[in-house]
Structure formats: structure tokens, C-alpha cells
Design a protein around this motif. Structure first.
Motif, PDB file in Angstrom:
ATOM      1  N   GLY A   5      74.082  62.001 110.757  1.00 43.99           N
ATOM      2  CA  GLY A   5      74.974  63.139 110.829  1.00 43.99           C
ATOM      3  C   GLY A   5      75.647  63.508 109.538  1.00 43.99           C
ATOM      4  N   ILE A   6      75.345  62.853 108.421  1.00 39.66           N
ATOM      5  CA  ILE A   6      76.007  63.148 107.159  1.00 39.66           C
ATOM      6  C   ILE A   6      74.975  63.578 106.122  1.00 39.66           C
ATOM      7  CG2 ILE A   6      77.352  62.192 105.259  1.00 39.66           C
ATOM      8  CD1 ILE A   6      78.623  60.328 107.157  1.00 39.66           C
ATOM      9  N   ASN A   7      75.278  64.671 105.437  1.00 40.78           N
ATOM     10  CA  ASN A   7      74.471  65.099 104.306  1.00 40.78           C
ATOM     11  C   ASN A   7      75.297  64.945 103.041  1.00 40.78           C
ATOM     12  OD1 ASN A   7      72.160  65.985 105.802  1.00 40.78           O
ATOM     13  ND2 ASN A   7      73.383  67.732 106.491  1.00 40.78           N
ATOM     14  N   ARG A   8      74.688  64.463 101.974  1.00 41.65           N
ATOM     15  CA  ARG A   8      75.401  64.231 100.735  1.00 41.65           C
ATOM     16  C   ARG A   8      75.458  65.502  99.893  1.00 41.65           C
ATOM     17  NH1 ARG A   8      76.119  58.932  99.613  1.00 41.65           N
ATOM     18  NH2 ARG A   8      76.560  57.868 101.553  1.00 41.65           N
ATOM     19  N   VAL A   9      76.664  65.940  99.589  1.00 39.99           N
ATOM     20  CA  VAL A   9      76.875  67.093  98.734  1.00 39.99           C
ATOM     21  C   VAL A   9      77.953  66.741  97.735  1.00 39.99           C
ATOM     22  CG1 VAL A   9      76.174  68.781 100.472  1.00 39.99           C
ATOM     23  CG2 VAL A   9      78.558  68.086 100.326  1.00 39.99           C
ATOM     24  N   ILE A 104      88.010  60.200 100.966  1.00 41.37           N
ATOM     25  CA  ILE A 104      88.427  59.478  99.762  1.00 41.37           C
ATOM     26  C   ILE A 104      88.534  57.998 100.108  1.00 41.37           C
ATOM     27  CG2 ILE A 104      90.220  59.174  98.016  1.00 41.37           C
ATOM     28  CD1 ILE A 104      90.994  62.071  98.368  1.00 41.37           C
ATOM     29  N   THR A 105      87.799  57.167  99.381  1.00 36.39           N
ATOM     30  CA  THR A 105      87.874  55.725  99.594  1.00 36.39           C
ATOM     31  C   THR A 105      88.031  55.029  98.248  1.00 36.39           C
ATOM     32  OG1 THR A 105      85.471  55.449  99.449  1.00 36.39           O
ATOM     33  CG2 THR A 105      86.399  55.830 101.633  1.00 36.39           C
ATOM     34  N   ILE A 106      88.539  53.800  98.311  1.00 39.96           N
ATOM     35  CA  ILE A 106      88.632  52.950  97.110  1.00 39.96           C
ATOM     36  C   ILE A 106      87.854  51.685  97.421  1.00 39.96           C
ATOM     37  CG2 ILE A 106      90.164  51.723  95.534  1.00 39.96           C
ATOM     38  CD1 ILE A 106      92.350  53.692  96.248  1.00 39.96           C
ATOM     39  N   PRO A 107      86.595  51.600  96.994  1.00 42.45           N
ATOM     40  CA  PRO A 107      85.766  50.441  97.329  1.00 42.45           C
ATOM     41  C   PRO A 107      86.384  49.141  96.832  1.00 42.45           C
ATOM     42  CG  PRO A 107      84.418  52.216  96.439  1.00 42.45           C
ATOM     43  CD  PRO A 107      85.848  52.607  96.208  1.00 42.45           C
ATOM     44  N   LYS A 108      86.195  48.088  97.587  1.00 42.32           N
ATOM     45  CA  LYS A 108      86.691  46.784  97.179  1.00 42.32           C
ATOM     46  C   LYS A 108      86.007  46.339  95.889  1.00 42.32           C
ATOM     47  CE  LYS A 108      87.994  44.993 101.703  1.00 42.32           C
ATOM     48  NZ  LYS A 108      87.776  43.925 102.709  1.00 42.32           N
ATOM     49  N   GLY A 109      86.748  45.585  95.086  1.00 38.04           N
ATOM     50  CA  GLY A 109      86.213  45.097  93.835  1.00 38.04           C
ATOM     51  C   GLY A 109      86.699  45.885  92.641  1.00 38.04           C
ATOM     52  N   GLY A 110      87.354  47.002  92.865  1.00 39.20           N
ATOM     53  CA  GLY A 110      87.855  47.816  91.773  1.00 39.20           C
ATOM     54  C   GLY A 110      88.889  48.790  92.286  1.00 39.20           C
ATOM     55  N   TYR A 111      89.283  49.721  91.443  1.00 37.98           N
ATOM     56  CA  TYR A 111      90.362  50.643  91.792  1.00 37.98           C
ATOM     57  C   TYR A 111      89.974  52.110  91.638  1.00 37.98           C
ATOM     58  CZ  TYR A 111      92.733  46.212  91.240  1.00 37.98           C
ATOM     59  OH  TYR A 111      93.074  44.887  91.344  1.00 37.98           O
ATOM     60  N   ALA A 112      88.739  52.390  91.277  1.00 36.80           N
ATOM     61  CA  ALA A 112      88.296  53.771  91.112  1.00 36.80           C
ATOM     62  C   ALA A 112      87.872  54.342  92.460  1.00 36.80           C
ATOM     63  CB  ALA A 112      87.140  53.836  90.127  1.00 36.80           C
ATOM     64  N   PRO A 113      88.413  55.483  92.861  1.00 35.97           N
ATOM     65  CA  PRO A 113      88.045  56.064  94.157  1.00 35.97           C
ATOM     66  C   PRO A 113      86.685  56.751  94.107  1.00 35.97           C
ATOM     67  CG  PRO A 113      89.565  57.515  93.031  1.00 35.97           C
ATOM     68  CD  PRO A 113      89.432  56.295  92.156  1.00 35.97           C
ATOM     69  N   VAL A 114      86.099  56.902  95.272  1.00 33.69           N
ATOM     70  CA  VAL A 114      84.879  57.694  95.411  1.00 33.69           C
ATOM     71  C   VAL A 114      85.145  58.780  96.432  1.00 33.69           C
ATOM     72  CG1 VAL A 114      83.328  55.817  94.777  1.00 33.69           C
ATOM     73  CG2 VAL A 114      83.938  56.143  97.156  1.00 33.69           C
ATOM     74  N   PHE A 115      84.408  59.862  96.316  1.00 34.03           N
ATOM     75  CA  PHE A 115      84.633  61.036  97.157  1.00 34.03           C
ATOM     76  C   PHE A 115      83.332  61.379  97.875  1.00 34.03           C
ATOM     77  CE2 PHE A 115      86.950  61.759  93.027  1.00 34.03           C
ATOM     78  CZ  PHE A 115      88.128  61.178  93.462  1.00 34.03           C
ATOM     79  N   ASP A 116      83.369  61.381  99.188  1.00 33.27           N
ATOM     80  CA  ASP A 116      82.211  61.728 100.000  1.00 33.27           C
ATOM     81  C   ASP A 116      82.525  62.978 100.803  1.00 33.27           C
ATOM     82  OD1 ASP A 116      80.328  59.512  99.488  1.00 33.27           O
ATOM     83  OD2 ASP A 116      81.935  58.294 100.314  1.00 33.27           O
ATOM     84  N   VAL A 117      81.489  63.721 101.109  1.00 33.87           N
ATOM     85  CA  VAL A 117      81.641  64.964 101.856  1.00 33.87           C
ATOM     86  C   VAL A 117      80.799  64.893 103.114  1.00 33.87           C
ATOM     87  CG1 VAL A 117      81.425  67.469 101.814  1.00 33.87           C
ATOM     88  CG2 VAL A 117      81.964  66.222  99.715  1.00 33.87           C
ATOM     89  N   ILE A 118      81.414  65.155 104.249  1.00 34.90           N
ATOM     90  CA  ILE A 118      80.680  65.260 105.503  1.00 34.90           C
ATOM     91  C   ILE A 118      80.309  66.725 105.682  1.00 34.90           C
ATOM     92  CG2 ILE A 118      80.800  64.950 108.003  1.00 34.90           C
ATOM     93  CD1 ILE A 118      82.854  62.777 107.540  1.00 34.90           C
ATOM     94  N   ASP A 119      79.033  66.994 105.635  1.00 32.73           N
ATOM     95  CA  ASP A 119      78.563  68.381 105.733  1.00 32.73           C
ATOM     96  C   ASP A 119      77.257  68.376 106.513  1.00 32.73           C
ATOM     97  OD1 ASP A 119      77.834  70.984 105.497  1.00 32.73           O
ATOM     98  OD2 ASP A 119      78.132  71.109 103.328  1.00 32.73           O
ATOM     99  N   THR A 120      77.361  68.556 107.812  1.00 30.47           N
ATOM    100  CA  THR A 120      76.175  68.484 108.658  1.00 30.47           C
ATOM    101  C   THR A 120      75.290  69.716 108.519  1.00 30.47           C
ATOM    102  OG1 THR A 120      77.452  69.446 110.474  1.00 30.47           O
ATOM    103  CG2 THR A 120      77.332  67.060 110.364  1.00 30.47           C
ATOM    104  N   ALA A 121      75.787  70.761 107.867  1.00 24.29           N
ATOM    105  CA  ALA A 121      74.992  71.985 107.766  1.00 24.29           C
ATOM    106  C   ALA A 121      74.117  72.013 106.529  1.00 24.29           C
ATOM    107  CB  ALA A 121      75.910  73.210 107.757  1.00 24.29           C
ATOM    108  N   GLY A 122      74.414  71.182 105.542  1.00 20.21           N
ATOM    109  CA  GLY A 122      73.684  71.228 104.285  1.00 20.21           C
ATOM    110  C   GLY A 122      72.434  70.397 104.311  1.00 20.21           C
TER     111      GLY A 122
END
Length: 597
Positions: A5-9, A104-122
Motif C-alpha cells: 500500500g505504499i509508493n515511494r515518492v 518523520i522517523t529517527i532511525p536507531k543508531g543515529g540522530y538524522a531523521p528520514v522522511f517517507d511519503v505514503i502515496d497510494t496513487a503514485g
């Protein structure tokens, strides 16, 4: 790779910035100002292309005000704050942010955030911008272990979301519990998701206002701000309440749900003496329902520890189980048909300890677990209800069977899986393991519960009891004493623990005093403790009075005394001391287990 259900954009900077503002303004993002600055700083730096500089050292200087001598190994403030921030981001995306597109998440092991987009239409499997992943070891809670070589220039076109939580969110479910297939099926239904949100919304909300500085000078102002932040940090560990630092913004069409209470206070300095006044105000009518003064000499511990100590006392007084928040206006709150009314029903039952109150609380919590299967608290309390049927069987007239204990253990495990940092869930697991004859695992769960929220007096007291009964009397009795000093409930429950502590160190007179201060009607086992103490003191007539009561009110306990003592006291010498007191009181204790409860 694409999750269901998730497309990466690619998320635009504007989208991420708007999402950051949405999180920070949400009432479900329950962290103090410093943690908010943490999130804002790391997101802003990442958007500016400076993610490689997001190390503990730079964050400590920019957010925490540390100097050039900061040592991440000696001062874990950044790592601890990062762990709390991850938990609150998860909480936000389970509640207010369940339908948000930008994750917006901050993966364990560091402090830099990552940004994911939920876009089921793309289109599926579109690459994200280059964002090097920073994996940590299993179980790491955010320690800084990555090197520059690890984090620079590693393309991750196939990077999956940092937690399976988010593809579940994209599918429209409320929370993960992969190890419980039946529960997962419930969570995937829209009804369960709605019930979960309702449960969280109906917890009492407390607005923490900035403590006022009533003394001149920058030091008093800094301390007032510091105490406020520390109080917030300690209050958010209590899962039964919601903590906010500003009035929630109500969007068009939303129903206003203003905080029930406001916590206010002031700070006054007179030399090294610090006085803090705190009060809890019911906002609907401005009635002060609790107030107290706290005094400390800052020379003894220094400013930071003094602040933290006072903040802990205030948080415990306000939010501890059986405390102010659970004694005021509970009738009105309990009238609601929601999971929190069942929480109140549980605490009411523990105070009364009657068969009727037990059945009412149990029925309510069973319904709550069915309707809100993602609520860790209700699962934990239902586990404790079943545990009481096992450990308080003579009071509740239940059978202490292995099946009952098994149900309690399964519920405790589920509660911990739902929220591994929930102190109440870990407390339930501790007790299930303790009465399941696994003291090592019990103490491990107890240590985790206490570390998660040391200001939860019920957690501290129960952990102290299990430590003591496992033979660690010095450490355990210290925790029990602290819980009693903070008026831990239920009334008279932990006093019997203090009686045992005095008895095991040979101070039988103090043991008798503590035992008589306990609630002797709460549980026949309390009477048994007093019986052993009176026997050791040679007070035959008073011992006979207790024995007559046990024979009259709880006759099933008599043939099972040895079994009950052995199930609670781990060391043979402690068992022998206790049973010798029973024998001296005039009751012959059988060598073997007798049939019955």
C-alpha cells in the motif's frame, strides 16, 4: 522494495516543514520544550543538507546548551532524549497522525531523521532522495555508533521504512503486534482503529504551565524553567494521562476537548534554599484540588539534581496511581463508556478489594481489551486482575490455578509487546514471572519497569517487594520505604512490606508496628504476617485473636500456609524465620502442600 500500500515518492522541503509544524502543534505530541527543539533542530539541519553533522556532540551544544567539554559517554542526555522522541513520534502516528502522508522517523543508531511519503496513487518503488541509513545494533536505543565513513555517500535506493509500524499505518491499522495473529486481525479493522483513538482521547489531560519565578535574577528564572521541563518529562511517563504544554488548537469541525486540569507553580530562592509551590487546578471552575510546598537546599545535591528531585515529587503526587488524578472527579470520568473508565474501575477495586469490585473491574477491562486491543494499559490491568485471582485468592474467593496465571502472563506479554516502555505492563510481567516461579525474569522485568518510570510509586513499591522477597532485602526495602514515604497506594498495602523488612532484620517490635499500620482487611496474608510477628514476640493472646480471625474468615488458608510462604519468600532462611513465628503462635504448619487453593 515497497511495503503493502505504499509508493515511494520524494517529499518536498515544504511538505516536511508543514509536517513538522503539524506534529509540534498536536496535543498528542507530549514532550517538553527541549525535546521539541531537538526534533525541530534535526529536521531543519537535514533539510539544509547538514545531516552528516547530526552527532551527539553538535546536538548537545545546539539543543542542550552543553559546552565544548561534552562527553557523550559520560552524559547520555542526547541518547535518552532521542529514545523518548522516537516513542512520541510513534505515539503521534498512532493517534493524531494516523492519516498523515509524511512520515518523520529517527532511525536507531543515529540522530538524522528520514522522511517517507505514503502515496497510494503514485507509481510504486520510486527512490527517495539519498539518505544514508544508520542502523544500530538490536535493542539499541539511539546510541551514537556510526562513523563518518558509515554515514556519508551510502545510497539506499531500496531502503525500507525504519519500522514496520508505518506500513501498518498505511494499510489503515492502529498498531503492530506481529506475534499475535488474532490480535493483528482485530487491529486491521477500522472499528479497532477508531476505538484505539477514542481510548487515548478519553484519558484525563493536564496542562503544565510554566512555573513562575518569584525571586529576582536569572538563576531563579532558569530554575523555574528547568523544574517545569523536568516535571513534564516525568509526567509523560505516566501512561494513564495526557500531558500538554499549551492549549490544543481546535480545527474547524472538531469537538473541543480542553484539558481537565492545569498544574501551576512558583519558584523562590533564598540563598541556597529553594522553595517550590505547586497546585493542581480544575479548569472548569478554577478550584484548587491539591497544593503542596517543596523545600530543598541546593548545596546538598546541586541545582540539576535538586530540580529533578522536586519535579519527581510533584509528578508522583499528581499522577501516581491512587494519587490526586485518580481521587478527584473520578465519578464523572468513570461514567464515560470508554477504556479509561475501566482504568478508574481497576484502581477503585484495588482500594476496596472486594469480590464485587473485582468482578466489576474485570468485566469492564475484558470489554475494553476487546474494543481497544491496541491499548497497552488495559491489557496490563486485565493481567493484574487475573494475577490478583492467583495471589489474593483467599480474599477474592477464587482458585489460584496455573490456568489463571497463564492468562495473566499472556496478557502481560501482550501489553509489553504493545508498548515495551509501559511501566504498568512491565509491572504485570514482573508479577506473572514472580508467581510463575521465575524470579530472575521477574526482577529483570521489574528493573525495566522501574527504569521506565521511577516516579510511579506502585511500580517502585511492587518492585521493592519482589526484590525483598527474592532475598535482596536492603535494596528492596529501600524502594518500599520510598513508596510509603510518597503515600503509595492502596492504603496500607506497602506497610505490610515494611513489616516484613523489619521482621527479617530482627526488629520484631518495629515489625509489629508496621504490620498494625497495614490494612489487615485488605488480604488475609496481611493477618498471617502479623500472626508470625506476634508469635516471634511471644504475644500468645494477641496471636490467638489473629488466628481466630483467619480460621473464621479465611479457613482455606490454614492448610496452605507453607505453600503460600514458599511461593513468596525465595530464601530458605527467610521461609524458616516466618514459619517459626507461625509455629510459636500456636499453629502447626504442615510439611507438605495440602489440597485446596
Amino acid at each position: 522494495m515497497t511495503s503493502a500500500g505504499i509508493n515511494r515518492v520524494v517529499a518536498s522541503q515544504e511538505d516536511v516543514q508543514q509536517q513538522l509544524e503539524r506534529i509540534l502543534s498536536s496535543r498528542e505530541f507530549r514532550l517538553p520544550e527541549r525535546a521539541r527543539r531537538f526534533l525541530e533542530f534535526v529536521v531543519t539541519e537535514t533539510l539544509a543538507g547538514r545531516r552528516d553533522y547530526l552527532k551527539a556532540f553538535t546536538i548537545a551544544q545546539a539543543v542542550f546548551g552543553r559546552d565544548a567539554n561534552f562527553d557523550a559517554q559520560q552524559d547520555p542526555c542526547v541518547r535518552i532524549e532521542a529514545g523518548r522522541l522516537r516513542r512520541e513520534l510513534e505515539h503521534y502516528y498512532l493517534t493524531a497522525g494516523a492519516a498523515d502522508r509524511i512520515i518523520i522517523t529517527i532511525p536507531k543508531g543515529g540522530y538524522a531523521p528520514v522522511f517517507d511519503v505514503i502515496d497510494t496513487a503514485g507509481p510504486a518503488d520510486m527512490e527517495l532522495p539519498e539518505q544514508p541509513d544508520q542502523p544500530g545494533p538490536s535493542g539499541d536505543d539511539g546510541g551514537e555508533i556510526n562513523t563518518a565513513a558509515d554515514t556519508v555517500g551510502r545510497e539506499q535506493p531500496d531502503r525500507r521504512l525504519s519500522r514496520p509500524l508505518y506500513w501498518l499505518l498505511a494499510a489503515g491499522v492502529a498498531i503492530i503486534l506481529a506475534s499475535a495473529a488474532a490480535l493483528l486481525q482485530q487491529l486491521e479493522s477500522p472499528k479497532s482503529a477508531r476505538k484505539t483513538a477514542t481510548t487515548i482521547e478519553n484519558r484525563p489531560t493536564i496542562l503544565v504551565e510554566r512555573f513562575e519565578s518569584v525571586s529576582d535574577g536569572g538563576l531563579a528564572s532558569d530554575i523555574s524553567r528547568g523544574i517545569t521541563d523536568d516535571i513534564i518529562e516525568k509526567l509523560v511517563r505516566f501512561n494513564d494521562i495526557v500531558v500538554v504544554t499549551a492549549m490544543p488548537r481546535i480545527k474547524t469541525g472538531q469537538v473541543s476537548s480542553e484539558p481537565l486540569y492545569a498544574l501551576q507553580g512558583s519558584v523562590r530562592l533564598e540563598g541556597s534554599q529553594l522553595r517550590s509551590t505547586a497546585r493542581l487546578v480544575r479548569r472548569v471552575d478554577a478550584a484548587v484540588i491539591w497544593a503542596s510546598n517543596y523545600d530543598a537546599d541546593m548545596k546538598v545535591q546541586g541545582i540539576p539534581k535538586t530540580q529533578a528531585s522536586l519535579a519527581g515529587d510533584i509528578a508522583a503526587a499528581v499522577a501516581r496511581p491512587f494519587g490526586v488524578m485518580f481521587q478527584t472527579d473520578t465519578a464523572a470520568i468513570a461514567g464515560n463508556a470508554d477504556a479509561f473508565s475501566c482504568v478508574l474501575s481497576y484502581y477503585s477495586y484495588r482500594s476496596e478489594m472486594t469480590v464485587q469490585a473485582h468482578e466489576a473491574a474485570k468485566s469492564c477491562l475484558q470489554r475494553a481489551v476487546e474494543e481497544a486491543p491496541a491499548d497497552s494499559n488495559v491489557a496490563a490491568l486485565l493481567s493484574l486482575i487475573h494475577l490478583d485471582e492467583f495471589r489474593f485468592s483467599y480474599q477474592l474467593h477464587t482458585k489460584s490455578t496455573a490456568a489463571t496465571l497463564g492468562i495473566a502472563k499472556d496478557l502481560a506479554v501482550r501489553a509489553v509487546q504493545l508498548d515495551p516502555k509501559n511501566a504498568r505492563a512491565l509491572q504485570a510481567l514482573m508479577l506473572a514471572d514472580f508467581f510463575g516461579n521465575d524470579p530472575a525474569e521477574a526482577l529483570r522485568a521489574g528493573a525495566a519497569a522501574y527504569a521506565s518510570n521511577p516516579n510511579d510509586t506502585e511500580v517502585a513499591g511492587e518492585y521493592g517487594l519482589r526484590l525483598s522477597m527474592s532475598g535482596e532485602w536492603d535494596k528492596g526495602c529501600t524502594l518500599i520505604s520510598e513508596a510509603v514515604g510518597k503515600n503509595a497506594g492502596p492504603r496500607g498495602y506497602y506497610q505490610v512490606g515494611m513489616a516484613l523488612c523489619a521482621f527479617m532484620r530482627g526488629d520484631t517490635q518495629a515489625a509489629e508496628l508496621w504490620s498494625r499500620m497495614s490494612d489487615l482487611n485488605y488480604n488475609p496474608m496481611h493477618r498471617l504476617v502479623l500472626l508470625s510477628i506476634l508469635g516471634a514476640l511471644g504475644k500468645q493472646q494477641e496471636a490467638k485473636e489473629q488466628l481466630d480471625w483467619i480460621r473464621r474468615e479465611s479457613p482455606a488458608l490454614i492448610p496452605n500456609i507453607r505453600r503460600e510462604v514458599v511461593s513468596r519468600l525465595a530464601r530458605p532462611q527467610d521461609q524458616q524465620r516466618f514459619l517459626a513465628g507461625i509455629e510459636a503462635a500456636g499453629l502447626s504448619v504442615q510439611n507438605g502442600d495440602a489440597p485446596g487453593n
